[in-house]
Write a protein that holds these residues in place. Structure first.
Motif, short mmCIF file in Angstrom:
data_model
loop_
_atom_site.label_atom_id
_atom_site.label_comp_id
_atom_site.label_asym_id
_atom_site.label_seq_id
_atom_site.Cartn_x
_atom_site.Cartn_y
_atom_site.Cartn_z
N THR A 141 39.22 40.07 48.61
CA THR A 141 38.92 41.40 48.03
C THR A 141 38.99 41.42 46.50
O THR A 141 39.34 42.44 45.92
CB THR A 141 39.93 42.45 48.53
OG1 THR A 141 41.23 42.12 47.97
CG2 THR A 141 40.03 42.50 50.04
N GLU A 142 38.66 40.33 45.84
CA GLU A 142 38.85 40.31 44.38
C GLU A 142 37.61 40.71 43.59
O GLU A 142 37.70 40.88 42.38
CB GLU A 142 39.34 38.94 43.94
CG GLU A 142 40.77 38.68 44.41
CD GLU A 142 41.37 37.44 43.80
OE1 GLU A 142 42.47 37.53 43.25
OE2 GLU A 142 40.74 36.36 43.88
N THR A 143 36.46 40.80 44.24
CA THR A 143 35.26 41.25 43.52
C THR A 143 34.73 42.50 44.21
O THR A 143 35.03 42.74 45.39
CB THR A 143 34.15 40.17 43.50
OG1 THR A 143 33.57 40.07 44.81
CG2 THR A 143 34.68 38.81 43.08
N VAL B 195 46.40 24.40 47.85
CA VAL B 195 46.00 24.39 46.44
C VAL B 195 45.07 25.57 46.20
O VAL B 195 44.05 25.70 46.88
CB VAL B 195 45.27 23.09 46.05
CG1 VAL B 195 44.81 23.16 44.59
CG2 VAL B 195 46.18 21.88 46.26
N ARG B 196 45.44 26.45 45.25
CA ARG B 196 44.48 27.49 44.88
C ARG B 196 43.56 26.91 43.83
O ARG B 196 43.97 26.67 42.69
CB ARG B 196 45.14 28.77 44.36
CG ARG B 196 44.04 29.81 44.04
CD ARG B 196 44.56 31.21 43.87
NE ARG B 196 45.24 31.42 42.61
CZ ARG B 196 45.61 32.62 42.14
NH1 ARG B 196 45.35 33.71 42.84
NH2 ARG B 196 46.25 32.72 41.01
N VAL B 197 42.32 26.67 44.24
CA VAL B 197 41.31 26.14 43.32
C VAL B 197 40.70 27.30 42.53
O VAL B 197 40.95 28.47 42.85
CB VAL B 197 40.20 25.37 44.09
CG1 VAL B 197 40.78 24.15 44.79
CG2 VAL B 197 39.50 26.28 45.11
N GLU C 153 44.55 42.70 41.54
CA GLU C 153 44.50 42.60 40.07
C GLU C 153 43.07 42.34 39.58
O GLU C 153 42.53 43.06 38.75
CB GLU C 153 45.45 41.51 39.57
CG GLU C 153 46.90 41.69 40.02
CD GLU C 153 47.49 43.05 39.67
OE1 GLU C 153 47.18 43.59 38.60
OE2 GLU C 153 48.27 43.59 40.50
N ASP C 154 42.46 41.30 40.12
CA ASP C 154 41.09 40.98 39.69
C ASP C 154 40.13 42.10 40.08
O ASP C 154 39.20 42.41 39.34
CB ASP C 154 40.64 39.66 40.31
CG ASP C 154 41.39 38.49 39.71
OD1 ASP C 154 40.96 37.99 38.67
OD2 ASP C 154 42.44 38.12 40.27
N LEU C 155 40.39 42.72 41.24
CA LEU C 155 39.50 43.80 41.69
C LEU C 155 39.53 44.96 40.71
O LEU C 155 38.49 45.51 40.36
CB LEU C 155 39.92 44.27 43.10
CG LEU C 155 39.06 45.40 43.68
CD1 LEU C 155 37.60 44.97 43.81
CD2 LEU C 155 39.61 45.84 45.04
N LEU D 176 45.83 26.39 40.52
CA LEU D 176 44.98 25.88 39.42
C LEU D 176 44.20 27.02 38.78
O LEU D 176 43.49 26.81 37.81
CB LEU D 176 43.98 24.85 39.97
CG LEU D 176 44.54 23.55 40.52
CD1 LEU D 176 43.43 22.72 41.16
CD2 LEU D 176 45.21 22.74 39.41
N GLU D 177 44.33 28.24 39.33
CA GLU D 177 43.47 29.33 38.84
C GLU D 177 44.17 30.20 37.78
O GLU D 177 44.50 29.70 36.71
CB GLU D 177 42.97 30.17 40.03
CG GLU D 177 41.73 31.01 39.69
CD GLU D 177 41.70 32.37 40.36
OE1 GLU D 177 42.71 32.81 40.93
OE2 GLU D 177 40.64 33.03 40.29
N ASP D 178 44.47 31.45 38.12
CA ASP D 178 44.83 32.41 37.08
C ASP D 178 46.13 32.15 36.32
O ASP D 178 46.31 32.65 35.21
CB ASP D 178 44.89 33.82 37.67
CG ASP D 178 43.51 34.39 37.94
OD1 ASP D 178 42.53 33.79 37.46
OD2 ASP D 178 43.41 35.41 38.64
N SER D 179 47.06 31.39 36.90
CA SER D 179 48.31 31.16 36.18
C SER D 179 48.21 29.96 35.24
O SER D 179 49.19 29.62 34.57
CB SER D 179 49.49 31.00 37.15
OG SER D 179 49.40 29.78 37.85
N PRO E 82 39.89 31.79 45.76
CA PRO E 82 39.92 33.11 45.14
C PRO E 82 38.51 33.67 44.99
O PRO E 82 37.54 32.92 45.01
CB PRO E 82 40.56 32.84 43.77
CG PRO E 82 40.21 31.43 43.46
CD PRO E 82 40.14 30.70 44.78
N LYS E 83 38.44 35.01 44.84
CA LYS E 83 37.16 35.69 44.60
C LYS E 83 36.11 35.32 45.64
O LYS E 83 34.92 35.22 45.34
CB LYS E 83 36.67 35.43 43.17
CG LYS E 83 37.71 35.89 42.14
CD LYS E 83 37.38 35.53 40.72
CE LYS E 83 38.46 35.99 39.74
NZ LYS E 83 39.73 35.24 39.80
N ALA E 84 36.58 35.09 46.89
CA ALA E 84 35.66 34.76 47.98
C ALA E 84 34.81 35.98 48.29
O ALA E 84 35.26 37.12 48.15
CB ALA E 84 36.46 34.35 49.21
#
Ligand code: COA
Ligand code: MG
Length: 292
Positions: free
Chosen positions: A128-130, A64-66, A155-157, A30-33, A92-94
């Protein structure tokens, strides 16, 4: 669990393909895509898919990726998908154990509403996204019994760090991303959960992907996320212990079992002690539980 295939939640065609891909898990995204304007529709199709897939006894594990806790979208995501009784959510972005505690509370409420047992839905953080996440990658231990694995993303990092790229001219991840990868392995080990390697976006490069999976296994990852069905058989093969590895592990475990109380043994002219025994036991555990 070896392979986890991403399926954008707004694509019914890819759901069908995902179910027959051989993946141990599907990550319904449900997130980046999913584009911002499509989130509401994607939530509906994610629920429909969860409900349909749940009826299949041979179904893969359903994650589910929220959207991230920072996005303001997580509550609506969870409200929408909880009735579909997912096995886990990917977060994501935990940012460390505190994020897991936060998501745990949100899940407990939904479980009560839809009649699921408390703790049913597990949590797989992307750790590790932030920028801030790197400094708390060691805080996942003991955060929640829902914590079932840890994964990482580059990628987000790189966007958050203001970098131009995350790879050098030779295709290798640059230092900040190698650090993130290592923190994922160490953070997962510290929390006693499996480390899952990140996606490999060049999905036509089978050779490069296989080499990268082998390096991941060498370094301690026991599973990998896929973005394309063609990556699934490669992941399954690389992360399934070979007959040779199983035989070698059995020799070590059997030798220690035959010598109770021994801390160190010589096996075929090579020293084996407690770390070798632990590694051998892990190989046998993985061989016994492909999906676990
Ligand atoms: N899950 C299920 N099926 C998939 C799939 C996936 N992740 N990726 C591709 N497929 C299907 C395609 O729909 C196509 O089906 P068809 O033969 O019935 O037409 C078939 O596999 C071959 O696909 P291909 O043409 O090689 O790729 P594509 O151009 O259709 O798709 C991507 C490329 C990258 C858009 C697609 O792989 C994708 O959406 N990946 C997941 C992206 C994602 O979730 N990102 C978030 C995490 S980083
Ligand atoms: Mg992302």
């Amino acid at each position: 669990m070896r392979s986890m295939l991403f399926v954008p939640a707004d694509s019914a065609k890819k759901f069908a393909k995902g179910m027959t891909s051989g993946a141990d898990a599907l990550i319904i995204d449900l997130e980046d895509s999913v584009a911002p304007d499509n989130k509401a529709r994607a939530r509906e199709s994610a629920l429909a898919f969860l409900q349909e897939a749940s009826a299949d006894p041979a179904r893969p594990y359903l994650i589910v990726r929220v959207n991230s806790l920072q996005s303001g979208l997580t509550d609506a995501d969870l409200d929408a998908v909880a009735p579909g009784r997912p096995d886990a959510i990917m977060l994501p972005k935990a940012e460390g154990g505190a994020s897991v505690v936060h998501a745990d509370a949100k899940l407990a409420v939904r479980e009560a509403v839809v009649g699921l047992p408390d703790g049913h839905v597990k949590i797989v953080p992307i750790a590790t996204e932030t920028a801030a996440s790197l400094f708390v990658a060691g805080t996942y231990a003991g955060s929640s019994t829902r914590l079932s694995a840890l994964t990482w993303g580059a990628e987000d990092l790189s966007a958050e760090l203001g970098a131009e790229t995350n790879r050098g001219a030779d295709g290798r991840y640059l230092d900040p991303y190698r650090l993130a990868r290592s923190l994922c392995i160490a953070g997962a080990a510290a929390a006693r959960v499996p480390a899952i390697d990140t996606v490999y976006i060049d999905f036509r490069d089978d050779e490069g992907f296989r080499r990268d999976c082998e390096a991941a296994r060498r370094d301690g990852f026991t599973a990998r996320m896929a973005i394309h069905p063609a990556q699934v058989p490669i992941i399954n093969e690389v992360f399934t212990p070979t007959a040779e590895a199983i035989a070698q592990a059995k020799i070590i475990v059997d030798a220690f079992a035959a010598n109770p109380g021994a801390g160190t043994l010589a096996i075929a002219g090579v020293m084996a002690d407690q770390p070798h025994l632990l590694r051998a036991k892990r190989v046998l555990e993985r061989a016994a539980a492909k999906k676990g």
